[in-house]
Write an enzyme that holds these catalytic residues in place. Sequence first.
Site, PDB file in Angstrom:
ATOM      1  N   TYR A  38       0.862  -1.177   0.000  1.00 14.51           N
ATOM      2  CA  TYR A  38       0.000   0.000   0.000  1.00 14.51           C
ATOM      3  C   TYR A  38       0.903   1.234   0.000  1.00 14.51           C
ATOM      4  O   TYR A  38       0.859   2.090   0.882  1.00 14.51           O
ATOM      5  CB  TYR A  38      -0.981  -0.006   1.183  1.00 14.51           C
ATOM      6  CG  TYR A  38      -2.269   0.700   0.835  1.00 14.51           C
ATOM      7  CD1 TYR A  38      -3.178   0.122  -0.044  1.00 14.51           C
ATOM      8  CD2 TYR A  38      -2.557   1.956   1.334  1.00 14.51           C
ATOM      9  CE1 TYR A  38      -4.350   0.777  -0.401  1.00 14.51           C
ATOM     10  CE2 TYR A  38      -3.727   2.624   0.985  1.00 14.51           C
ATOM     11  CZ  TYR A  38      -4.614   2.025   0.118  1.00 14.51           C
ATOM     12  OH  TYR A  38      -5.765   2.672  -0.232  1.00 14.51           O
ATOM     13  N   LEU A  39       1.719   1.258  -1.035  1.00  9.85           N
ATOM     14  CA  LEU A  39       2.864   2.175  -1.075  1.00  9.85           C
ATOM     15  C   LEU A  39       2.450   3.632  -1.211  1.00  9.85           C
ATOM     16  O   LEU A  39       1.455   3.956  -1.850  1.00  9.85           O
ATOM     17  CB  LEU A  39       3.785   1.790  -2.239  1.00  9.85           C
ATOM     18  CG  LEU A  39       4.305   0.350  -2.226  1.00  9.85           C
ATOM     19  CD1 LEU A  39       5.191   0.097  -3.440  1.00  9.85           C
ATOM     20  CD2 LEU A  39       5.067   0.040  -0.940  1.00  9.85           C
ATOM     21  N   HIS A  40       3.268   4.490  -0.607  1.00 11.44           N
ATOM     22  CA  HIS A  40       3.057   5.939  -0.689  1.00 11.44           C
ATOM     23  C   HIS A  40       4.419   6.614  -0.868  1.00 11.44           C
ATOM     24  O   HIS A  40       5.445   5.930  -1.002  1.00 11.44           O
ATOM     25  CB  HIS A  40       2.314   6.433   0.550  1.00 11.44           C
ATOM     26  CG  HIS A  40       2.929   5.976   1.853  1.00 11.44           C
ATOM     27  ND1 HIS A  40       4.189   6.365   2.256  1.00 11.44           N
ATOM     28  CD2 HIS A  40       2.473   5.150   2.824  1.00 11.44           C
ATOM     29  CE1 HIS A  40       4.476   5.824   3.418  1.00 11.44           C
ATOM     30  NE2 HIS A  40       3.458   5.059   3.781  1.00 11.44           N
ATOM     31  N   GLU A  41       4.417   7.932  -0.819  1.00  9.25           N
ATOM     32  CA  GLU A  41       5.647   8.704  -1.049  1.00  9.25           C
ATOM     33  C   GLU A  41       6.772   8.353  -0.068  1.00  9.25           C
ATOM     34  O   GLU A  41       7.945   8.508  -0.380  1.00  9.25           O
ATOM     35  CB  GLU A  41       5.345  10.199  -0.960  1.00  9.25           C
ATOM     36  CG  GLU A  41       5.147  10.884  -2.292  1.00  9.25           C
ATOM     37  CD  GLU A  41       6.314  10.741  -3.263  1.00  9.25           C
ATOM     38  OE1 GLU A  41       7.449  11.110  -2.907  1.00  9.25           O
ATOM     39  OE2 GLU A  41       6.092  10.249  -4.375  1.00  9.25           O
ATOM     40  N   HIS A  43       7.474   5.331   1.137  1.00  9.39           N
ATOM     41  CA  HIS A  43       8.117   4.151   0.549  1.00  9.39           C
ATOM     42  C   HIS A  43       8.905   4.559  -0.694  1.00  9.39           C
ATOM     43  O   HIS A  43      10.022   4.084  -0.919  1.00  9.39           O
ATOM     44  CB  HIS A  43       7.064   3.113   0.146  1.00  9.39           C
ATOM     45  CG  HIS A  43       6.210   2.610   1.263  1.00  9.39           C
ATOM     46  ND1 HIS A  43       4.870   2.906   1.358  1.00  9.39           N
ATOM     47  CD2 HIS A  43       6.496   1.823   2.328  1.00  9.39           C
ATOM     48  CE1 HIS A  43       4.351   2.309   2.423  1.00  9.39           C
ATOM     49  NE2 HIS A  43       5.317   1.655   3.040  1.00  9.39           N
ATOM     50  N   GLN A  67       3.970 -10.118  13.043  1.00  8.62           N
ATOM     51  CA  GLN A  67       4.271  -8.876  13.767  1.00  8.62           C
ATOM     52  C   GLN A  67       2.996  -8.149  14.210  1.00  8.62           C
ATOM     53  O   GLN A  67       3.068  -7.047  14.747  1.00  8.62           O
ATOM     54  CB  GLN A  67       5.188  -7.963  12.937  1.00  8.62           C
ATOM     55  CG  GLN A  67       4.532  -7.310  11.727  1.00  8.62           C
ATOM     56  CD  GLN A  67       5.542  -6.535  10.896  1.00  8.62           C
ATOM     57  OE1 GLN A  67       6.451  -7.114  10.311  1.00  8.62           O
ATOM     58  NE2 GLN A  67       5.397  -5.216  10.863  1.00  8.62           N
ATOM     59  N   LYS A 155      10.528   7.113  10.242  1.00  9.09           N
ATOM     60  CA  LYS A 155       9.153   7.151  10.765  1.00  9.09           C
ATOM     61  C   LYS A 155       8.984   6.077  11.836  1.00  9.09           C
ATOM     62  O   LYS A 155       8.343   6.278  12.854  1.00  9.09           O
ATOM     63  CB  LYS A 155       8.178   6.927   9.607  1.00  9.09           C
ATOM     64  CG  LYS A 155       6.824   6.393   9.959  1.00  9.09           C
ATOM     65  CD  LYS A 155       5.873   7.513  10.152  1.00  9.09           C
ATOM     66  CE  LYS A 155       4.450   7.123  10.443  1.00  9.09           C
ATOM     67  NZ  LYS A 155       4.086   5.740  10.430  1.00  9.09           N
ATOM     68  N   ASP A 156       9.575   4.901  11.564  1.00  8.48           N
ATOM     69  CA  ASP A 156       9.565   3.810  12.538  1.00  8.48           C
ATOM     70  C   ASP A 156      10.942   3.785  13.211  1.00  8.48           C
ATOM     71  O   ASP A 156      11.736   2.870  12.989  1.00  8.48           O
ATOM     72  CB  ASP A 156       9.274   2.482  11.838  1.00  8.48           C
ATOM     73  CG  ASP A 156       7.908   2.492  11.169  1.00  8.48           C
ATOM     74  OD1 ASP A 156       6.931   2.142  11.822  1.00  8.48           O
ATOM     75  OD2 ASP A 156       7.822   2.898   9.989  1.00  8.48           O
ATOM     76  N   SER A 192       0.545   3.991   5.566  1.00  9.30           N
ATOM     77  CA  SER A 192      -0.512   3.237   4.877  1.00  9.30           C
ATOM     78  C   SER A 192      -1.790   3.278   5.703  1.00  9.30           C
ATOM     79  O   SER A 192      -2.893   3.180   5.173  1.00  9.30           O
ATOM     80  CB  SER A 192      -0.080   1.783   4.673  1.00  9.30           C
ATOM     81  OG  SER A 192       1.165   1.741   4.004  1.00  9.30           O
TER      82      SER A 192
HETATM   83  P1  AMP Z   1       5.542  -0.252   6.133  1.00  9.52           P
HETATM   84  O1  AMP Z   1       5.067  -0.642   4.773  1.00  9.52           O
HETATM   85  O2  AMP Z   1       4.629   0.687   6.850  1.00  9.52           O
HETATM   86  O3  AMP Z   1       5.994  -1.420   6.961  1.00  9.52           O
HETATM   87  O4  AMP Z   1       6.851   0.612   5.890  1.00  9.52           O
HETATM   88  C1  AMP Z   1       7.915   0.114   5.118  1.00  9.52           C
HETATM   89  C2  AMP Z   1       9.088   1.035   5.277  1.00  9.52           C
HETATM   90  O5  AMP Z   1       8.730   2.344   4.834  1.00  9.52           O
HETATM   91  C3  AMP Z   1       9.551   1.171   6.722  1.00  9.52           C
HETATM   92  O6  AMP Z   1      10.973   1.212   6.769  1.00  9.52           O
HETATM   93  C4  AMP Z   1       8.946   2.473   7.136  1.00  9.52           C
HETATM   94  O7  AMP Z   1       9.648   3.125   8.172  1.00  9.52           O
HETATM   95  C5  AMP Z   1       9.027   3.268   5.851  1.00  9.52           C
HETATM   96  N1  AMP Z   1       8.073   4.364   5.885  1.00  9.52           N
HETATM   97  C6  AMP Z   1       6.745   4.284   6.144  1.00  9.52           C
HETATM   98  N2  AMP Z   1       6.197   5.516   6.167  1.00  9.52           N
HETATM   99  C7  AMP Z   1       7.201   6.392   5.940  1.00  9.52           C
HETATM  100  C8  AMP Z   1       7.287   7.811   5.858  1.00  9.52           C
HETATM  101  N3  AMP Z   1       6.215   8.593   6.036  1.00  9.52           N
HETATM  102  N4  AMP Z   1       8.490   8.369   5.602  1.00  9.52           N
HETATM  103  C9  AMP Z   1       9.584   7.586   5.437  1.00  9.52           C
HETATM  104  N5  AMP Z   1       9.575   6.247   5.497  1.00  9.52           N
HETATM  105  C10 AMP Z   1       8.406   5.651   5.751  1.00  9.52           C
END
Ligand code: AMP
Length: 304
Positions: A38-41, A43, A67, A155-156, A192
Amino acid sequence: MKVFTAISELKEFLKSGRISAVREGKELQIGLVPTMGYLHEGHASLLRRARTENDLVVLSIFVNPIQFGPNEDLDRYPRDAERDLALAEHEGVDAVFMPSVEEMYPQPTKTKVAVAELTSKLCGATRPGHFDGVTTVVSKLFNIVAPNRAYFGQKDAQQVAVVAQMVKDLNFDIEIVPCPIVRENDGLALSSRNVYLSVGEHESALILSRSLKQLEADVYSGQATTVMEARQQLMQKIGSEPLAEIDYVEIAAFPGLTALQETNSLSSELKAHGAILVAVAVKFGTTRLIDNVLLTGKGEAIHV
Ligand code: AMP
């Protein structure tokens, strides 16, 4: 762009890439960006960074069941493979790895990778087992892809600290590259999970970035707020939003996440520790959001 669902086929593809590079007298540099899709900017920013630093970029998309806690959002986690693949293609990804749960866990895993101490705090305190799930799946991805670099969003921030600790402790020969938080124009950190928010909850959630930004400005302008006062101010600001239900507001040294001297000023603690993480987790309706600011002394790079 190649799309793989089978571990063996991805490994075969990477192996032949490595062999061809060796034939040309080079070492193939592989960058891995692990995501849940569910990719965004946010990612996309990781993918772009990986693209500039590697010969081959692998994006993994896997909503990792181990998780998620029993009462969390595994079943309703947003998914859109088609849109994700279009974004990946646009960002110049070479290989997308999107395995099924059965492919990653043919039987329930009997082996878990667990990092101690760092994982009992912040999100670890309210999401027991969460980070064990993360470090286990990240270890599997590291073994499958054997990347030179892996890209994680700040972010994480706790995840970055935990994964970096795991890499050190277990001698993974992989560079962990932390990347800055990408935000919406209104300041909300991209996630996401933001799709779960109603318009009112989204508006309410802006208090997170606003109050963190204010705290950062206060510290950098030399205000002598103590650690305790800073936490109280954040709690009070966020708590004043009627829709906000605070899970935690924490201020800790980064990346060790050790406690600070509560009665010292934040700026003196920053001098003592080099980097301080101010992190919050807050529920708006049924959606739990996290956000943070990493105080480093202006403009300094993050080291984990
Ligand atoms: P997720 O799909 O939420 O598990 O995130 C995958 C990777 O994208 C993780 O390393 C997150 O920290 C990173 N990520 C998620 N949201 C952001 C954001 N707003 N800015 C930068 N990296 C992000």
